[in-house]
Design an enzyme around this catalytic site. Structure first.
Site, mmCIF file in Angstrom:
data_model
loop_
_atom_site.group_PDB
_atom_site.id
_atom_site.type_symbol
_atom_site.label_atom_id
_atom_site.label_comp_id
_atom_site.label_asym_id
_atom_site.label_seq_id
_atom_site.Cartn_x
_atom_site.Cartn_y
_atom_site.Cartn_z
ATOM 1 N N GLY A 19 22.627 38.253 45.200
ATOM 2 C CA GLY A 19 22.193 36.876 44.139
ATOM 3 C C GLY A 19 21.252 37.630 43.306
ATOM 4 O O GLY A 19 20.480 36.975 42.963
ATOM 5 N N SER A 20 21.539 38.755 42.765
ATOM 6 C CA SER A 20 20.818 39.319 41.655
ATOM 7 C C SER A 20 20.906 38.548 40.392
ATOM 8 O O SER A 20 20.290 38.089 39.552
ATOM 9 C CB SER A 20 20.900 40.751 41.407
ATOM 10 O OG SER A 20 22.164 41.067 40.844
ATOM 11 N N ARG A 72 42.084 27.457 53.782
ATOM 12 C CA ARG A 72 41.257 27.702 52.690
ATOM 13 C C ARG A 72 41.101 26.277 51.693
ATOM 14 O O ARG A 72 39.917 25.865 51.399
ATOM 15 C CB ARG A 72 42.133 28.637 51.690
ATOM 16 C CG ARG A 72 41.358 28.999 50.426
ATOM 17 C CD ARG A 72 42.329 29.985 49.720
ATOM 18 N NE ARG A 72 42.320 31.218 50.202
ATOM 19 C CZ ARG A 72 41.454 32.266 50.141
ATOM 20 N NH1 ARG A 72 40.382 32.236 49.544
ATOM 21 N NH2 ARG A 72 41.891 33.425 50.806
ATOM 22 N N ARG A 98 35.230 34.412 46.881
ATOM 23 C CA ARG A 98 36.207 33.741 47.411
ATOM 24 C C ARG A 98 37.295 33.537 46.402
ATOM 25 O O ARG A 98 36.948 33.229 45.383
ATOM 26 C CB ARG A 98 35.859 32.242 47.948
ATOM 27 C CG ARG A 98 34.576 32.530 49.258
ATOM 28 C CD ARG A 98 35.402 32.553 50.508
ATOM 29 N NE ARG A 98 36.369 31.544 50.750
ATOM 30 C CZ ARG A 98 37.338 31.678 51.871
ATOM 31 N NH1 ARG A 98 37.214 32.552 52.656
ATOM 32 N NH2 ARG A 98 38.135 30.565 51.843
ATOM 33 N N ASN A 114 32.286 32.117 35.778
ATOM 34 C CA ASN A 114 32.292 33.303 36.802
ATOM 35 C C ASN A 114 31.838 34.652 35.852
ATOM 36 O O ASN A 114 32.004 34.889 34.721
ATOM 37 C CB ASN A 114 33.674 33.509 37.333
ATOM 38 C CG ASN A 114 33.623 34.692 38.523
ATOM 39 O OD1 ASN A 114 32.688 34.938 39.044
ATOM 40 N ND2 ASN A 114 34.534 35.702 38.192
ATOM 41 N N HIS A 116 32.451 38.712 36.264
ATOM 42 C CA HIS A 116 33.343 40.064 36.642
ATOM 43 C C HIS A 116 32.760 41.234 36.478
ATOM 44 O O HIS A 116 32.742 41.316 35.102
ATOM 45 C CB HIS A 116 34.857 39.464 36.387
ATOM 46 C CG HIS A 116 35.557 40.486 37.177
ATOM 47 N ND1 HIS A 116 35.983 40.114 38.667
ATOM 48 C CD2 HIS A 116 36.376 41.603 36.824
ATOM 49 C CE1 HIS A 116 36.734 41.274 39.138
ATOM 50 N NE2 HIS A 116 37.144 42.349 38.114
ATOM 51 N N LEU A 151 43.371 34.520 39.311
ATOM 52 C CA LEU A 151 42.083 35.157 39.712
ATOM 53 C C LEU A 151 41.570 36.130 38.692
ATOM 54 O O LEU A 151 42.405 36.824 38.009
ATOM 55 C CB LEU A 151 42.554 36.057 41.081
ATOM 56 C CG LEU A 151 41.419 36.851 41.636
ATOM 57 C CD1 LEU A 151 40.559 36.122 42.146
ATOM 58 C CD2 LEU A 151 42.114 37.950 42.479
ATOM 59 N N ASP A 152 40.496 35.661 38.302
ATOM 60 C CA ASP A 152 39.830 36.470 37.223
ATOM 61 C C ASP A 152 40.532 36.538 35.763
ATOM 62 O O ASP A 152 40.491 37.402 35.209
ATOM 63 C CB ASP A 152 39.638 38.063 37.620
ATOM 64 C CG ASP A 152 38.506 38.141 38.789
ATOM 65 O OD1 ASP A 152 37.872 37.510 39.168
ATOM 66 O OD2 ASP A 152 38.803 39.088 39.728
HETATM 67 C C1 GAR Z 1 28.379 41.266 40.598
HETATM 68 O O1 GAR Z 1 28.451 42.687 40.050
HETATM 69 C C2 GAR Z 1 29.257 40.513 40.249
HETATM 70 O O2 GAR Z 1 29.898 40.638 38.758
HETATM 71 C C3 GAR Z 1 30.386 40.659 41.024
HETATM 72 O O3 GAR Z 1 29.809 40.627 42.369
HETATM 73 C C4 GAR Z 1 28.331 41.265 42.017
HETATM 74 C C5 GAR Z 1 27.230 40.151 42.738
HETATM 75 O O4 GAR Z 1 26.123 40.768 42.480
HETATM 76 N N1 GAR Z 1 31.329 39.635 41.119
HETATM 77 C C6 GAR Z 1 32.695 39.920 41.512
HETATM 78 O O5 GAR Z 1 32.971 41.040 41.811
HETATM 79 C C7 GAR Z 1 33.545 38.407 41.463
HETATM 80 N N2 GAR Z 1 34.941 39.016 41.218
HETATM 81 P P1 GAR Z 1 24.846 39.823 42.798
HETATM 82 O O6 GAR Z 1 24.974 39.015 44.359
HETATM 83 O O7 GAR Z 1 23.532 40.725 42.950
HETATM 84 O O8 GAR Z 1 24.776 38.733 41.736
#
Ligand code: GAR
Length: 225
Positions: A19-20, A72, A98, A114, A116, A151-152
């Protein structure tokens, strides 16, 4: 009479882990750089750090474990109902790991974004940083995009490019890219909250201009965190 141009937007953040990025929204809403309020945080995993961050900021936080659903489709339907119970203007996927059903995506189309960790359309899916290193790329980065059923694959809003250094491991690169993620994600959200950003017929419009395929490319520096 309420002033819609300045009314704070209601933001629901979905997480699966640290969750940063969520923290960058909590901080941005607190310091006014995002004209919104994080009104709820929902995680599909119990006990993750992002839930602690939400609790520390006194934000309602909910765990909805996908393992307790038969399919799902059922999970996504329940998740969508929880989200709607908070009447959000914007739904932010922040490390929400997810794959979402088309029904879910279409219910929130145009207000679901989102981030990515790659320069999409390069490297959708997992292990983006290792794939960029293995390919010998000279740069990596992150993309904020509207979510579509692919997706993405949704259209890009903003990208940050990061130089890929010779000695980079997936971990060192990930930490540098994350620093940029924490800047571009609240920025994109702020455009949305100001009513400047929209998804129109599958295209991204910012300030009434059609954005290029890769979205806005921002010139920013790494920031002390
Ligand atoms: C982040 O780097 C985000 O871009 C990535 O997960 C990490 C979550 O970090 N997301 C994906 O890969 C989605 N396809 P966080 O929990 O510290 O925010």
């Amino acid at each position: 009479m309420s002033d819609h141009s300045t009314a704070k937007r209601r933001i629901v953040v979905l997480i699966s882990g640290s969750g940063s990025n969520l923290q960058s929204f909590i901080d941005g809403c607190a310091d006014g750089s995002v004209n919104g309020d994080v009104v709820a945080v929902i995680s599909n995993k119990a006990g993750v750090k992002g839930l602690e961050r939400a609790a520390a900021a006194a934000i309602p936080n909910i765990t909805l474990d996908h393992n307790s659903f038969a399919s799902r489709t059922e999970f996504d339907a329940a998740l969508a109902d929880v989200i709607d119970s908070f009447s959000p203007d914007l739904i932010v996927l922040a490390g929400f790991m997810r794959i979402l059903t088309p029904q879910f995506v279409n219910r929130f189309l145009g207000r679901l974004i989102n981030i990515h960790p790659s320069l999409l359309p390069k490297y959708p899916g997992l292990h983006t940083h290792q794939r960029a290193i293995d390919a010998g790329d000279s740069e990596a980065g992150a993309t904020v995009h509207f979510v579509t059923a692919e997706l993405d694959g949704g259209p890009a809003i903003v990208q940050a490019r990061v130089e890929l250094l010779k000695n980079d491991s997936a971990e060192t690169l990930a930490s540098r890219v994350l620093n940029y993620e924490h800047q571009i994600y609240p920025l994109a959200a702020e455009w949305f909250c100001q009513g400047r950003l929209e998804l129109r017929d599958g295209h991204v419009i910012l300030d009434n201009e059609l954005l290029p395929e890769s979205g806005v490319c921002v010139e920013i520096a790494e920031r002390a965190e």
